[in-house]
Design a protein around this motif. Sequence first.
Motif, PDB file in Angstrom:
ATOM      1  N   GLU A 200       0.857  -1.194   0.000  1.00  0.00           N
ATOM      2  CA  GLU A 200       0.000   0.000   0.000  1.00  0.00           C
ATOM      3  C   GLU A 200       0.886   1.235   0.000  1.00  0.00           C
ATOM      4  O   GLU A 200       1.854   1.327   0.769  1.00  0.00           O
ATOM      5  CB  GLU A 200      -0.904  -0.016   1.232  1.00  0.00           C
ATOM      6  CG  GLU A 200      -1.829   1.189   1.349  1.00  0.00           C
ATOM      7  CD  GLU A 200      -2.663   1.151   2.619  1.00  0.00           C
ATOM      8  OE1 GLU A 200      -3.237   2.200   2.969  1.00  0.00           O
ATOM      9  OE2 GLU A 200      -2.727   0.082   3.260  1.00  0.00           O
ATOM     10  N   ALA A 201       0.573   2.187  -0.844  1.00  0.00           N
ATOM     11  CA  ALA A 201       1.374   3.411  -0.930  1.00  0.00           C
ATOM     12  C   ALA A 201       1.268   4.213   0.355  1.00  0.00           C
ATOM     13  O   ALA A 201       0.193   4.323   0.957  1.00  0.00           O
ATOM     14  CB  ALA A 201       0.920   4.258  -2.112  1.00  0.00           C
ATOM     15  N   TYR A 202       2.437   4.769   0.773  1.00  0.00           N
ATOM     16  CA  TYR A 202       2.469   5.614   1.978  1.00  0.00           C
ATOM     17  C   TYR A 202       3.087   6.948   1.593  1.00  0.00           C
ATOM     18  O   TYR A 202       4.165   7.000   0.993  1.00  0.00           O
ATOM     19  CB  TYR A 202       3.291   4.940   3.076  1.00  0.00           C
ATOM     20  CG  TYR A 202       3.408   5.766   4.333  1.00  0.00           C
ATOM     21  CD1 TYR A 202       2.381   5.809   5.265  1.00  0.00           C
ATOM     22  CD2 TYR A 202       4.563   6.524   4.589  1.00  0.00           C
ATOM     23  CE1 TYR A 202       2.483   6.567   6.426  1.00  0.00           C
ATOM     24  CE2 TYR A 202       4.677   7.281   5.739  1.00  0.00           C
ATOM     25  CZ  TYR A 202       3.633   7.299   6.651  1.00  0.00           C
ATOM     26  OH  TYR A 202       3.734   8.059   7.796  1.00  0.00           O
ATOM     27  N   ALA A 203       2.433   8.037   1.933  1.00  0.00           N
ATOM     28  CA  ALA A 203       2.923   9.364   1.553  1.00  0.00           C
ATOM     29  C   ALA A 203       3.107  10.266   2.760  1.00  0.00           C
ATOM     30  O   ALA A 203       3.212  11.485   2.626  1.00  0.00           O
ATOM     31  CB  ALA A 203       1.961  10.013   0.563  1.00  0.00           C
ATOM     32  N   GLY A 204       3.144   9.686   3.954  1.00  0.00           N
ATOM     33  CA  GLY A 204       3.283  10.494   5.156  1.00  0.00           C
ATOM     34  C   GLY A 204       4.738  10.734   5.526  1.00  0.00           C
ATOM     35  O   GLY A 204       5.640  10.637   4.677  1.00  0.00           O
ATOM     36  N   GLU A 205       4.971  11.064   6.777  1.00  0.00           N
ATOM     37  CA  GLU A 205       6.304  11.334   7.280  1.00  0.00           C
ATOM     38  C   GLU A 205       6.764  10.198   8.195  1.00  0.00           C
ATOM     39  O   GLU A 205       5.967   9.363   8.615  1.00  0.00           O
ATOM     40  CB  GLU A 205       6.321  12.661   8.051  1.00  0.00           C
ATOM     41  CG  GLU A 205       5.984  13.874   7.195  1.00  0.00           C
ATOM     42  CD  GLU A 205       6.132  15.173   7.969  1.00  0.00           C
ATOM     43  OE1 GLU A 205       6.278  15.117   9.201  1.00  0.00           O
ATOM     44  OE2 GLU A 205       6.106  16.240   7.327  1.00  0.00           O
ATOM     45  N   ALA A 206       8.063  10.200   8.478  1.00  0.00           N
ATOM     46  CA  ALA A 206       8.590   9.263   9.456  1.00  0.00           C
ATOM     47  C   ALA A 206       8.200   9.738  10.851  1.00  0.00           C
ATOM     48  O   ALA A 206       8.216  10.942  11.134  1.00  0.00           O
ATOM     49  CB  ALA A 206      10.109   9.180   9.337  1.00  0.00           C
ATOM     50  N   GLU A 207       7.830   8.805  11.703  1.00  0.00           N
ATOM     51  CA  GLU A 207       7.406   9.141  13.060  1.00  0.00           C
ATOM     52  C   GLU A 207       8.156   8.275  14.062  1.00  0.00           C
ATOM     53  O   GLU A 207       8.375   7.086  13.818  1.00  0.00           O
ATOM     54  CB  GLU A 207       5.901   8.924  13.221  1.00  0.00           C
ATOM     55  CG  GLU A 207       5.041   9.789  12.321  1.00  0.00           C
ATOM     56  CD  GLU A 207       3.556   9.506  12.504  1.00  0.00           C
ATOM     57  OE1 GLU A 207       3.229   8.607  13.314  1.00  0.00           O
ATOM     58  OE2 GLU A 207       2.747  10.161  11.838  1.00  0.00           O
ATOM     59  N   PRO A 208       8.550   8.842  15.206  1.00  0.00           N
ATOM     60  CA  PRO A 208       9.204   8.032  16.227  1.00  0.00           C
ATOM     61  C   PRO A 208       8.304   6.875  16.658  1.00  0.00           C
ATOM     62  O   PRO A 208       7.093   7.042  16.856  1.00  0.00           O
ATOM     63  CB  PRO A 208       9.417   9.024  17.383  1.00  0.00           C
ATOM     64  CG  PRO A 208       9.385  10.374  16.736  1.00  0.00           C
ATOM     65  CD  PRO A 208       8.420  10.256  15.599  1.00  0.00           C
TER      66      PRO A 208
END
Length: 223
Positions: A22-30
Amino acid sequence: MSVRKKTVAKVRRAAVRLPPLEAYAGEAEPDGDYDGLELLGLDLAGQDGSGARFLDCAVRDCGLDGTRLTAARFLDSVLDGVRGVGTDLAGAQLRDVELVDARLGGAQLHGAVLERVWVRGGKIDYLNLRAARLKDVLFEGCVLSEPDFGGATLERVEFRDCVVTGADFGGARLKDVDLRTVQRIEIARGVDALAGAVISPAQLLDLAPVFAAQLGVRVEDPS
């Protein structure tokens, strides 16, 4: 009396088979949890994904300048065409991972654990693997400029058709490390730690001055 030739234990190479992603377009998160995702063409520069878990993921053509991924876990995943300077993967865990055509500078993997990892193609400058643990790791067709393996443990690691320059093996522990097909090898420090590695006769000749210097032997033409 016949002499039995000792063989080098073969690397158990990573073979990642990804499910539909599934495509992911968010940011990296701790401490983020990424499962079955494709991160494609994202600029993750300066973002904090420390402690994150990537399972069955593909990270493709992403920018990782200064990205913090300390203690992150990459499991059954592919990193393809990633690029960046100062990517921080200290203490990370990579298991069953393919790293393909990476362009990285100053990547920090000190204290990391790499198991069944296939590094294929690309160029990595100043790779910091101090005190890391590498088991069943294959470096193939890549360029490693001044990699630091100081104090690391390497078991069943093969450098196949690579260029390795300015390597530091100071205090490293090697077992079944195969350097025979390295195209060019330069060792800046830690030649005494190469016990447990296997090299070719041609490499022995190339490394003879380094071995001589380690033993304190001067090599001079007769006058």
